[in-house]
Design a protein around this motif. Sequence first.
Motif, mmCIF file in Angstrom:
data_model
loop_
_atom_site.group_PDB
_atom_site.id
_atom_site.type_symbol
_atom_site.label_atom_id
_atom_site.label_comp_id
_atom_site.label_asym_id
_atom_site.label_seq_id
_atom_site.Cartn_x
_atom_site.Cartn_y
_atom_site.Cartn_z
ATOM 1 N N THR A 1 28.347 -8.894 29.085
ATOM 2 C CA THR A 1 28.243 -9.832 30.205
ATOM 3 C C THR A 1 27.554 -9.231 31.422
ATOM 4 O O THR A 1 27.275 -9.945 32.385
ATOM 5 C CB THR A 1 29.643 -10.324 30.608
ATOM 6 O OG1 THR A 1 30.477 -9.192 30.892
ATOM 7 C CG2 THR A 1 30.262 -11.150 29.490
ATOM 8 N N THR A 2 27.287 -7.925 31.381
ATOM 9 C CA THR A 2 26.594 -7.265 32.492
ATOM 10 C C THR A 2 25.094 -7.298 32.237
ATOM 11 O O THR A 2 24.632 -6.994 31.137
ATOM 12 C CB THR A 2 27.054 -5.813 32.646
ATOM 13 O OG1 THR A 2 28.482 -5.791 32.837
ATOM 14 C CG2 THR A 2 26.371 -5.151 33.818
ATOM 15 N N SER A 3 24.350 -7.664 33.229
ATOM 16 C CA SER A 3 22.900 -7.736 33.083
ATOM 17 C C SER A 3 22.318 -6.371 32.736
ATOM 18 O O SER A 3 22.734 -5.343 33.287
ATOM 19 C CB SER A 3 22.276 -8.254 34.388
ATOM 20 O OG SER A 3 20.877 -8.315 34.268
ATOM 21 N N ASP A 4 21.377 -6.372 31.820
ATOM 22 C CA ASP A 4 20.635 -5.178 31.406
ATOM 23 C C ASP A 4 21.511 -4.138 30.714
ATOM 24 O O ASP A 4 21.190 -2.943 30.722
ATOM 25 C CB ASP A 4 19.920 -4.528 32.603
ATOM 26 C CG ASP A 4 18.810 -5.404 33.146
ATOM 27 O OD1 ASP A 4 18.266 -6.210 32.364
ATOM 28 O OD2 ASP A 4 18.505 -5.302 34.345
ATOM 29 N N CYS A 5 22.639 -4.562 30.139
ATOM 30 C CA CYS A 5 23.485 -3.632 29.383
ATOM 31 C C CYS A 5 23.521 -3.976 27.897
ATOM 32 O O CYS A 5 24.353 -3.450 27.153
ATOM 33 C CB CYS A 5 24.900 -3.609 29.946
ATOM 34 S SG CYS A 5 25.018 -2.748 31.533
ATOM 35 N N ALA A 6 22.644 -4.866 27.470
ATOM 36 C CA ALA A 6 22.549 -5.216 26.054
ATOM 37 C C ALA A 6 21.096 -5.538 25.729
ATOM 38 O O ALA A 6 20.380 -6.128 26.547
ATOM 39 C CB ALA A 6 23.444 -6.408 25.728
ATOM 40 N N VAL A 7 20.659 -5.124 24.545
ATOM 41 C CA VAL A 7 19.302 -5.429 24.092
ATOM 42 C C VAL A 7 19.375 -5.928 22.645
ATOM 43 O O VAL A 7 20.225 -5.496 21.856
ATOM 44 C CB VAL A 7 18.363 -4.209 24.164
ATOM 45 C CG1 VAL A 7 18.103 -3.801 25.597
ATOM 46 C CG2 VAL A 7 18.901 -3.047 23.341
ATOM 47 N N GLY A 8 18.504 -6.858 22.325
ATOM 48 C CA GLY A 8 18.380 -7.337 20.953
ATOM 49 C C GLY A 8 17.275 -6.581 20.240
ATOM 50 O O GLY A 8 16.239 -6.258 20.837
ATOM 51 N N LEU A 9 17.490 -6.270 18.965
ATOM 52 C CA LEU A 9 16.521 -5.536 18.159
ATOM 53 C C LEU A 9 16.121 -6.384 16.953
ATOM 54 O O LEU A 9 16.955 -7.053 16.350
ATOM 55 C CB LEU A 9 17.108 -4.211 17.660
ATOM 56 C CG LEU A 9 17.666 -3.236 18.701
ATOM 57 C CD1 LEU A 9 18.255 -2.015 17.991
ATOM 58 C CD2 LEU A 9 16.577 -2.812 19.676
ATOM 59 N N ASP A 10 14.871 -6.316 16.602
ATOM 60 C CA ASP A 10 14.390 -7.010 15.404
ATOM 61 C C ASP A 10 13.087 -6.350 14.965
ATOM 62 O O ASP A 10 12.402 -5.695 15.771
ATOM 63 C CB ASP A 10 14.172 -8.502 15.683
ATOM 64 C CG ASP A 10 13.938 -9.294 14.405
ATOM 65 O OD1 ASP A 10 14.516 -8.921 13.364
ATOM 66 O OD2 ASP A 10 13.170 -10.270 14.434
ATOM 67 N N ALA A 11 12.745 -6.510 13.692
ATOM 68 C CA ALA A 11 11.515 -5.922 13.149
ATOM 69 C C ALA A 11 10.804 -6.972 12.306
ATOM 70 O O ALA A 11 11.430 -7.869 11.733
ATOM 71 C CB ALA A 11 11.834 -4.686 12.312
ATOM 72 N N GLU A 12 9.506 -6.861 12.239
ATOM 73 C CA GLU A 12 8.689 -7.751 11.412
ATOM 74 C C GLU A 12 7.781 -6.908 10.519
ATOM 75 O O GLU A 12 7.397 -5.791 10.883
ATOM 76 C CB GLU A 12 7.829 -8.688 12.274
ATOM 77 C CG GLU A 12 8.595 -9.568 13.235
ATOM 78 C CD GLU A 12 9.438 -10.622 12.547
ATOM 79 O OE1 GLU A 12 9.208 -10.885 11.336
ATOM 80 O OE2 GLU A 12 10.333 -11.180 13.205
ATOM 81 N N TRP A 13 7.446 -7.465 9.370
ATOM 82 C CA TRP A 13 6.502 -6.794 8.462
ATOM 83 C C TRP A 13 5.678 -7.848 7.749
ATOM 84 O O TRP A 13 6.008 -9.032 7.729
ATOM 85 C CB TRP A 13 7.244 -5.921 7.450
ATOM 86 C CG TRP A 13 8.391 -6.602 6.766
ATOM 87 C CD1 TRP A 13 8.352 -7.420 5.675
ATOM 88 C CD2 TRP A 13 9.765 -6.542 7.178
ATOM 89 N NE1 TRP A 13 9.600 -7.860 5.366
ATOM 90 C CE2 TRP A 13 10.500 -7.336 6.255
ATOM 91 C CE3 TRP A 13 10.452 -5.885 8.204
ATOM 92 C CZ2 TRP A 13 11.875 -7.491 6.348
ATOM 93 C CZ3 TRP A 13 11.821 -6.051 8.287
ATOM 94 C CH2 TRP A 13 12.516 -6.841 7.370
ATOM 95 N N ARG A 14 4.597 -7.388 7.189
ATOM 96 C CA ARG A 14 3.679 -8.291 6.491
ATOM 97 C C ARG A 14 4.368 -8.862 5.264
ATOM 98 O O ARG A 14 4.819 -8.117 4.406
ATOM 99 C CB ARG A 14 2.423 -7.518 6.080
ATOM 100 C CG ARG A 14 1.265 -8.369 5.615
ATOM 101 C CD ARG A 14 0.039 -7.471 5.489
ATOM 102 N NE ARG A 14 -1.174 -8.208 5.211
ATOM 103 C CZ ARG A 14 -1.794 -8.201 4.036
ATOM 104 N NH1 ARG A 14 -1.293 -7.499 3.027
ATOM 105 N NH2 ARG A 14 -2.916 -8.865 3.855
ATOM 106 N N PRO A 15 4.466 -10.186 5.157
ATOM 107 C CA PRO A 15 5.179 -10.761 4.006
ATOM 108 C C PRO A 15 4.392 -10.583 2.718
ATOM 109 O O PRO A 15 3.153 -10.552 2.724
ATOM 110 C CB PRO A 15 5.299 -12.247 4.382
ATOM 111 C CG PRO A 15 4.119 -12.498 5.267
ATOM 112 C CD PRO A 15 3.923 -11.224 6.052
ATOM 113 N N SER A 16 5.108 -10.429 1.631
ATOM 114 C CA SER A 16 4.479 -10.357 0.309
ATOM 115 C C SER A 16 4.454 -11.764 -0.257
ATOM 116 O O SER A 16 5.453 -12.246 -0.791
ATOM 117 C CB SER A 16 5.260 -9.415 -0.602
ATOM 118 O OG SER A 16 5.247 -8.106 -0.093
ATOM 119 N N LEU A 17 3.320 -12.428 -0.113
ATOM 120 C CA LEU A 17 3.201 -13.799 -0.591
ATOM 121 C C LEU A 17 2.890 -13.798 -2.080
ATOM 122 O O LEU A 17 2.107 -12.990 -2.565
ATOM 123 C CB LEU A 17 2.097 -14.534 0.179
ATOM 124 C CG LEU A 17 2.290 -14.609 1.698
ATOM 125 C CD1 LEU A 17 1.107 -15.332 2.329
ATOM 126 C CD2 LEU A 17 3.581 -15.319 2.047
#
Length: 546
Positions: free
Chosen positions: A262-278
């Motif tokens: 609930t405190t500003s700037d005390c949490a970050v979201g993480l995510d990653a992307e990669w080239r999909p294998s179609l």
Amino acid sequence: LLRMLFQAIEATGAPLQRAHADFAEQHGLELCPEVLTELIHKCTTCKAAASAAEGCVPFSTPGARQKLAERVQNHYLQRCSGDEPVKLSTALRFVRTHNLMSLLEDEVLLEPVVRAFDDGCPQHAYNLGEMDTILQLRVVRYAINQGKRLMAGRLAERFGVLSMDLQDVPGWSSKEHGDFAVTCAACVQEAEDAEERELRAANERRMAAAADDDASCLQLPASVADDVMLVSSSEQLQQAAARFAKLGAPTGSSSDLRSLLTTSDCAVGLDAEWRPSLEKRGGMQKHRRSSQVVSKMEPCATLQVAAESFAVVFDLLELAQEASPSAIALSELLSSLFDNPGLVKLGFGLRHDLQRLAASYPHLPCFRRIRCMLDVQEAFMEAKHEGGQASGLSALCLEHFGAPLSKRLQTSDWGARPLTPEQILYAALDAHCLIGLARALPENALKQTTLEVNQTPSGQFVVRTASLNGTASENTAGDAEELAKVEAHIAAKGAEIRAMKAAGAAKAAWQAEVAVLLQLKTRFRELAGVDWAPPVATAPSPTKTL
């Protein structure tokens, strides 16, 4: 009448006579392929045939076999007016059953197969060449000579031509056409490139058609959208480090997870992307993944870190290459971020993302440990008591924010450079929405953990959960030993299944082994905390597009 004749002969016990063969060969050719096949089988397997003199069994002499081949040519493959239509699959099955391939010219036997392939029916070519190396090479050679290089490439991949002995290919002149193996390899590459272009174009059309739906989906707050930073150089890394230095709770402040969220700037979201294998049904990539060697997965292309008021998208293909001077600076920056106990790191299925990051860039120590981590997906699973049935990220956004998360760009080409503005905003939103979702979690679901990545002797990267004091709470020495055994069994069972398919084993036989393989992979997940995955390909240099 023919059936009755041969049943009567067999009942008498008398051997077949030449007159019987002449009668059957004269009238049998008028039958449809299925009934003619039945007649020939009856003639050659009845008791009367066993004691017959040479040449008295119908369709056993070279002359009679030549008549069969002419029947195929003039009435099955090249129909005369008034003939009953014969399906190509039926005609080819007749040719294979009676081993007439050598009696038919390429133009007669293979031209209809080529036309069918061009019309989107490759199965005729696959079935014709099944388990017959000479015929496989003949089909590939004919396709090359006819200028059908994409067809030749797909067939060469399907039949495993490049692993054959190609020193002496019938009907191929190395002086005139060059080395057959080199030509086949070039055709395979051309076919792969063409299939990749086709799949990417179809995916882009699909994404464009769905673009209008994005207006009703969740959007980044305007202030955050204006402050999304793409980092792809050493100078930009320094700017990102200055932004991250302001994150986290002050030293000595409360480390309570709810307070940090609930405190500003005390949490970050993480995510990653990669080239999909179609893949497409019947395509080269799908066939290679299911029937041949285990393909390597694509490396992570981006890592996005979103705070409440800004977001940073790291271009890993530019920054994280082993020979890149920015790799060390990137690792130091991310390590300080991931080790900060006053900053909650949020993810959605973060175990899988961290495993892939570590496997993509094993030379970077930053992807070996994340402290003070909360997996939003696992937390919602526990809160809702769904017993392993997790809600998707888009569905959770719809439930808590009133709008779903657009996944339209998830299958875009994350390996191409430069990244589009749409891709950058999409990546930032995937990480940013985790902050709001984490704040919506009930108190009993807020459990911070530490993730650690270890590499098994075979090279598999395994994510383990450690307690807050840093000692391992999962995967004891006994579990680690069992994990290594399970991993070895998975590799062996996969090789066994591929060998069974290559040898033409019955589908029921290898499907039973697939069930065993799935059980092994389930046990691997229980021990490792992540799904078993093939090796990740070495991160390539980014593809530049205009």
